[in-house]
Design a protein around this motif. Structure first.
Motif: not given
Length: 307
Positions: A281-297
């Motif tokens: 979560k700390i290393g990548a997951g939280n940023v992926i969630r907060l910045h919506r990286l997967e959702a935005r492709g």
């Protein structure tokens, strides 16, 4: 047996898009990517402007488009590995809103910041900054706010950060390099008070992973979902640049107290009591969630692991 590299996203990197004198950029994209490629992990960076741009904005706030354009021109070919963070200035609200619309709305930048208060600009909770942060929230972009590591202004600055967060509860606010220096425990306490009173939109960067007691306190008192990586690396001097993982403020590898690797940073997390799931979560997951990286492709995490 695992062979994939650890996915690690650092939300606080500074890459200059202009020469130190403000002229055309004096570095190549390869100079930056070489640092990423030399890491022991699958490292992605969120890049903000560096000192050439900040120095001009201090005197000429209206130059926000110029500052962001230099960064965008340099890093755009590495999109997916290097993401942009849009600089704004409360002394130039109109230009800042236009920059947000262009660089976040059209050019794919994913964050705002790093936003500085005095002496670089107005107080962080001024009406102009509130207007800018509100506009960023409408665009879905987290806003990264500078917090002093060791300063007499630290208590005033963190107070302004939470004032801003209260004024724009729909915004995502990232308190930069708060888990780092002597001010760490005071920042954690402020976060606890804010969350206990119903606030829910502030996140904290870990800059110094080697301070296990600070990391442990943040992990236990704020929770893993509130913590992201933010090492505050800069494009100091001329290439080749310092390796990723070097401690903030250290200017030579031989002076660093530990090997400059993501493995070192992960090791410090483990020694602070962070679980493997929470390291992810700390290393990548939280940023992926907060910045919506997967959702935005914008990021594929298939085949990657947290350790």
């Amino acid at each position: 047996m695992r062979t994939e590299k650890l996915l690690w996203i650092d939300a606080h990197m500074h890459v200059r898009g202009h020469a130190p004198d403000g002229g055309p950029c004096d570095i190549r994209l390869d100079d930056v990517v070489d640092v990423v490629d030399s890491s022991d992990a699958d490292v992605r960076w969120i890049c903000a402007v560096d000192f050439p741009e900040m120095s001009r904005l201090r005197e000429e706030p209206e130059a926000v488009h110029w500052a962001n354009a230099g960064l965008e021109e340099l890093i755009s070919p590495a999109r997916g590995r290097l993401f942009g963070s849009c600089i704004v200035h409360a002394g130039a609200v109109k230009q800042s809103r236009e920059a947000l619309d262009h660089f976040i709305g059209e050019r794919g930048f994913i964050q705002v910041g790093e936003v500085h208060g005095p002496p670089w600009g107005p107080e962080l909770d001024c009406p102009e900054m509130i207007e800018i942060v509100r506009h960023a929230a409408r665009l879905g972009a987290p806003v990264q706010i500078d917090c002093p590591i060791r300063s007499l202004r630290a208590s005033q600055r963190i107070g302004q950060v939470f004032n801003l967060a209260r004024a724009v509860p729909e915004a995502t606010i990232i308190a930069a390099h708060t888990i780092c220096g002597p001010t760490t425990h005071a920042y954690i306490l402020c976060g606890e008070v804010y969350f206990s009173n119903g606030g829910d939109n502030v996140y904290f960067e870990i800059s110094d992973f080697s301070k296990r007691e600070h990391v442990r306190a943040a992990y236990e008192r704020l929770g893993p979902h509130r913590l992201i990586v933010g090492t505050d690396w800069h494009t100091y001097g001329d290439p080749p640049f310092l390796p990723y993982g070097i401690l903030l403020g250290v200017r030579a590898v031989e002076e660093n107290a530990y090997p400059c690797t993501v493995g070192s940073l992960v090791g410090f997390l483990r020694e602070a009591g962070v679980t493997e799931e929470d390291i992810e979560k700390i290393g990548a997951g939280n940023v992926i969630r907060l910045h919506r990286l997967e959702a935005r492709g914008l990021l594929s995490v298939a085949g990657h692991s947290a350790g």
